[in-house]
Design a protein around this motif. Structure first.
Motif, PDB file in Angstrom:
ATOM      1  N   ILE A 176     -56.198  31.360 -30.734  1.00 21.15           N
ATOM      2  CA  ILE A 176     -54.935  30.946 -31.366  1.00 21.15           C
ATOM      3  C   ILE A 176     -55.100  30.232 -32.669  1.00 21.15           C
ATOM      4  N   ASP A 177     -54.675  31.194 -33.621  1.00 23.31           N
ATOM      5  CA  ASP A 177     -54.822  30.772 -34.955  1.00 23.31           C
ATOM      6  C   ASP A 177     -53.598  30.114 -35.768  1.00 23.31           C
ATOM      7  N   CYS A 178     -53.931  29.852 -36.915  1.00 23.69           N
ATOM      8  CA  CYS A 178     -52.684  29.111 -37.592  1.00 23.69           C
ATOM      9  C   CYS A 178     -51.464  29.954 -37.301  1.00 23.69           C
ATOM     10  N   ASP A 179     -51.550  31.196 -37.866  1.00 22.29           N
ATOM     11  CA  ASP A 179     -50.167  31.797 -37.876  1.00 22.29           C
ATOM     12  C   ASP A 179     -49.377  32.154 -36.304  1.00 22.29           C
ATOM     13  N   GLY A 181     -58.793  27.131 -31.044  1.00 21.06           N
ATOM     14  CA  GLY A 181     -59.808  27.579 -32.174  1.00 21.06           C
ATOM     15  C   GLY A 181     -60.834  28.516 -31.746  1.00 21.06           C
ATOM     16  N   ASN A 182     -61.290  28.286 -30.498  1.00 23.36           N
ATOM     17  CA  ASN A 182     -62.512  29.028 -30.130  1.00 23.36           C
ATOM     18  C   ASN A 182     -62.356  29.853 -28.904  1.00 23.36           C
ATOM     19  N   ALA A 230     -54.945  36.047 -30.166  1.00 17.42           N
ATOM     20  CA  ALA A 230     -53.673  36.375 -30.451  1.00 17.42           C
ATOM     21  C   ALA A 230     -53.429  37.284 -31.537  1.00 17.42           C
ATOM     22  N   ALA A 231     -54.027  37.078 -32.637  1.00 15.54           N
ATOM     23  CA  ALA A 231     -53.925  37.876 -33.908  1.00 15.54           C
ATOM     24  C   ALA A 231     -54.641  39.185 -33.609  1.00 15.54           C
TER      25      ALA A 231
END
Length: 744
Positions: free
Chosen positions: A131-134, A75-76, A107-108
């Motif tokens: 690396i986010d949720c989606d 996440g960071n 990634a987004a």
């Protein structure tokens, strides 16, 4: 391999070393299969997910998906200081190679098409979440066995094996992303209470899911370099034969699974080579006794939930069973949400216990490249993530003294340690004492490099003496690590196409002087001036983007590691004769037995296994190797100070014990013989005696548990319940909603 061919135009485009670095068009050598930028447009912000998946259960706050993810390294990833400092060197070394890094660290932003320029300067503030949720909840299996994500020829992330089966490309972030609005996860649509569209994905419980990122390969080296960046004896690589700038259909990344070429890290392949691939959790009791250690990673995974999921399917030893342990709870704040016994905690915990203090320091200093302005919740999540990572490290390896040996047993599903060797290392520190408690000798000593006094380029008033393993060549010190290198043949080819002969490959860790250049390596005749002739065919270097050889890898293999599978996947120890030398058809030992060499008069010893996430030697390389901000000098306006920023954070960001310079962490301890505890000073907060795993003052308390090592804290400064409870001297008052000191 075909001849190394390069047109003048191609050389000017891809190897213009010494000019401004940041490609606006990704080179063919860097492109990889999978969903491409701009092909999927419906990535949502994690903040939107947080509305339902966070802040709903104070008693299990750290287990909520949103909080756990915000405190994870994934996440960071977009904030990670070492990522930006490494990216700066990579862009200098191969213009456009930053695309490889941004693909996973933002990634987004990558999928939205903000990956160019490839130095990251096109990313926006909202791209800071790594690396986010989606990214995960829209991933589909590239073997085409379930949902078919977006891809367009020639970017198919798979090889056709037969008319009905495919080998998916698991690695390097080559995701095949779902194009619809549904969120994918392991539960059936009927079993979920989500307010968004959803779809069951069996892939999300598969051992292959995490492989999409955690085998990392360098596609440029894989296509252009002699040996294709693979281990000797590995299956041949289909490549363009050195056709720089040629069609992507010829490139190695489009004709081979990612494990076949360009070794960077092989965590997933280490697991796939192990005996845990496909093993049910129910088999834990039949494992060798030395793997069933209480509190070990395998025991924790086996006992996190039962042998089956709530839907009756078997639970296996997968990446998720250790790094997303199953808990009992609810996953969101909606009424009617089912209580699950197999709820995967989204903390994604590994061994990164050191990044978070550096991120917080850079945020305070205004030097955080992306993702600044951290909230109280974000910093609390990072603090919780640090503690989880420390717990993870303590569960990874066991120590056992047997006579005049010490046995280290790998309790994980990959090598101990694993990942990209960005200074990561694990070593034995042994303090030998006589019968009176007098220290006779210390093996694997860590501390200041005597005689070295340097100046912080960020703050001229700050001088420092770097800390490291004092004697890297001590025959009594066992260090577990991987070293990558550049071969003489590759150095010659790079110089042929325009690389400067004075490009520094390594630096003296005491003086900072260049101790080997590319030109020196290329001109070797029998012996090399770089290392006294020890390795005439290569030189160890930290140049991520242009290394093409593994010089050393003595990290401990996982249980049941197959020689044949590891050879195919370029995951063998180096040399391959270590750990039992199994050869074809055999399996490696999952432990190392180290012979001890007690000094004369020794009656006892304290043995500590240390882990360090990055070293002075790597931080020095990132600092010295950065060309600065002047394009005329080969610099990059956007990244030219990242080496200095990393050094400054390394120097000044304190860990939980008040120590800086990313100090080592004690993973495990053991005792040889009989030790007599002679009281010595322990503390104060920030001293090395507060993080050495030893009861220095003989009061029965060690490190942070000893009041002498604890920092006086005003509990009322904690605005967050988790951060408050992480401090052993404080407790959260649910009634008053404040942090209060614990009464004596």
């Amino acid at each position: 391999m075909k001849g190394f061919c390069c047109t003048i135009a191609a050389c000017a485009c891809f190897f213009a070393y010494g000019m401004a670095h940041a490609a606006d068009v990704v080179p063919p050598e860097i492109m990889m299969p999978g969903t491409q930028p701009g092909e999927v447009q419906n990535f949502e912000s994690p903040d939107r997910c947080d509305n339902c998946h966070g802040g709903y259960d104070e008693t299990t706050y750290p287990q909520e998906p949103a909080f756990g993810w915000r405190g994870s390294a994934m996440g960071n990833a977009g904030r990670d200081p070492i990522f930006w400092a490494t990216l700066a060197i990579a862009e200098q070394d191969f213009d456009g190679s930053g695309d490889l890094c941004i693909r996973c660290h933002s990634a987004a932003g990558w999928y939205a098409g903000r990956c160019t320029p490839t130095d990251g300067s096109g990313l926006q503030a909202a791209d800071d979440d790594g690396i986010d949720c989606d990214t995960c909840h829209k991933s589909t299996n590239p073997d085409q066995s379930e949902h078919i994500g977006v891809y367009n020829p020639p970017f198919e992330p798979f090889d056709l094996l037969t008319d009905l089966t495919y080998e998916g490309y698991y690695g390097s972030g080559m995701l095949q992303v779902w194009g619809g609005n549904e969120k994918l996860g392991p539960y059936t649509a009927d079993d979920a209470q989500a307010r968004h569209q959803r779809m069951q994905s069996k892939f999300h419980r598969s051992e292959d899911f995490c492989g999409t990122c955690h085998d990392v390969s360098n596609s440029a080296v894989g296509d252009l370099a002699p040996g294709n960046g693979a281990q000797p004896g590995a299956p041949p690589v289909i490549s363009s034969g050195g056709n720089l700038g040629g069609p992507i259909e010829e490139k190695a990344a489009f004709n081979n699974p990612p494990y076949a070429y360009g070794i960077v890290e092989r965590t997933f392949s280490e697991y796939k080579s192990s005996g845990f691939s496909g093993m049910p959790i129910s088999s834990f009791a039949s494992l060798p006794a030395d793997l069933q250690v209480a509190g070990g990673a395998l025991e924790l995974a086996a006992n996190a939930a039962g042998p089956t999921n709530d839907d009756g399917t078997a639970r296996n030893f997968t990446c998720q069973s250790c790094h997303m342990k199953a808990k009992t709870g609810v996953g969101c704040n909606k009424a009617g949400t089912p209580v699950r016994n197999d709820l995967p905690v989204h903390d994604l915990t590994g061994g990164n216990n050191w990044m978070y203090p550096l991120v917080k320091y850079q945020d305070q200093q205004g030097t955080l490249r992306m993702g600044g302005g951290l909230t109280v919740t974000q910093t609390a999540a990072m603090d919780a993530g640090t503690i989880r990572a420390q717990d993870s490290l303590r569960s990874a390896v066991s120590l056992e003294v047997i006579g005049n040996t010490v046995k280290l047993t790998n309790l994980t599903g990959h090598k101990a340690i694993t990942g990209y060797p960005e200074g990561r290392r694990m070593w034995l520190n042994i303090k030998w004492y006589d019968g009176s408690g007098t220290l006779l000798r210390e093996d694997g000593k860590y501390g200041p490099l005597e005689g070295v006094v340097l100046q912080n380029p960020r703050n001229a008033a700050q001088t420092f003496t770097p800390e490291s393993i004092v004697n890297l060549d001590d025959p009594n010190t066992r260090i577990y690590e991987a070293h990558y290198a550049m071969t003489k043949e590759w150095a010659n080819l790079l110089i042929t196409v325009g690389y400067p002969g004075d490009l520094a490959l390594s630096y003296d860790r005491y003086t900072g002087a260049v101790d080997c250049t590319m030109g020196q390596l290329a001109s070797v005749t029998g012996t090399t001036p770089c290392d006294g002739g020890a390795h005439p065919d290569y030189h160890e270097t930290l140049h991520f983007a242009i290394n093409n050889h593994v010089a050393k890898d003595n990290r401990i293999p996982p249980y049941g590691m197959s020689y044949d599978v590891a050879k195919k996947r370029n995951a063998l120890p180096v040399p391959e004769t270590q750990y039992g030398n199994p050869g074809p058809g055999g399996t490696y030992d999952y432990h190392d037995v180290v012979g001890l060499n007690p000094p004369t008069g020794a009656t006892g010893a304290d043995i500590t296994l240390y882990y360090q996430g990055t070293s002075w030697e790597y931080v020095q390389f990132l600092w010295k190797g950065n060309n600065g901000t002047d394009p005329a000098q080969g610099g990059n306006v956007f990244l030219g100070e990242e080496g200095i920023n990393m050094l400054d954070a390394w120097l000044n960001a304190p860990d939980a014990n008040g120590r800086t310079m990313v100090p080592p962490y004690a993973m495990a301890t053991a005792t040889w013989g009989t030790t007599v505890c002679t009281p010595a000073t322990e503390g104060p907060f920030g001293d090395a005696t507060c993080a050495d795993g030893v009861d220095n003052d003989c009061d029965g308390l060690t490190d942070g548990a000893d009041p002498d090592c604890q920092q006086a804290v005003d509990c009322t400064t904690y605005a967050d319940r988790t951060a408050c409870n992480n401090d052993p001297s404080c407790t959260w008052s649910g009634k008053n909603k404040v942090c209060e000191p614990i009464s004596p």
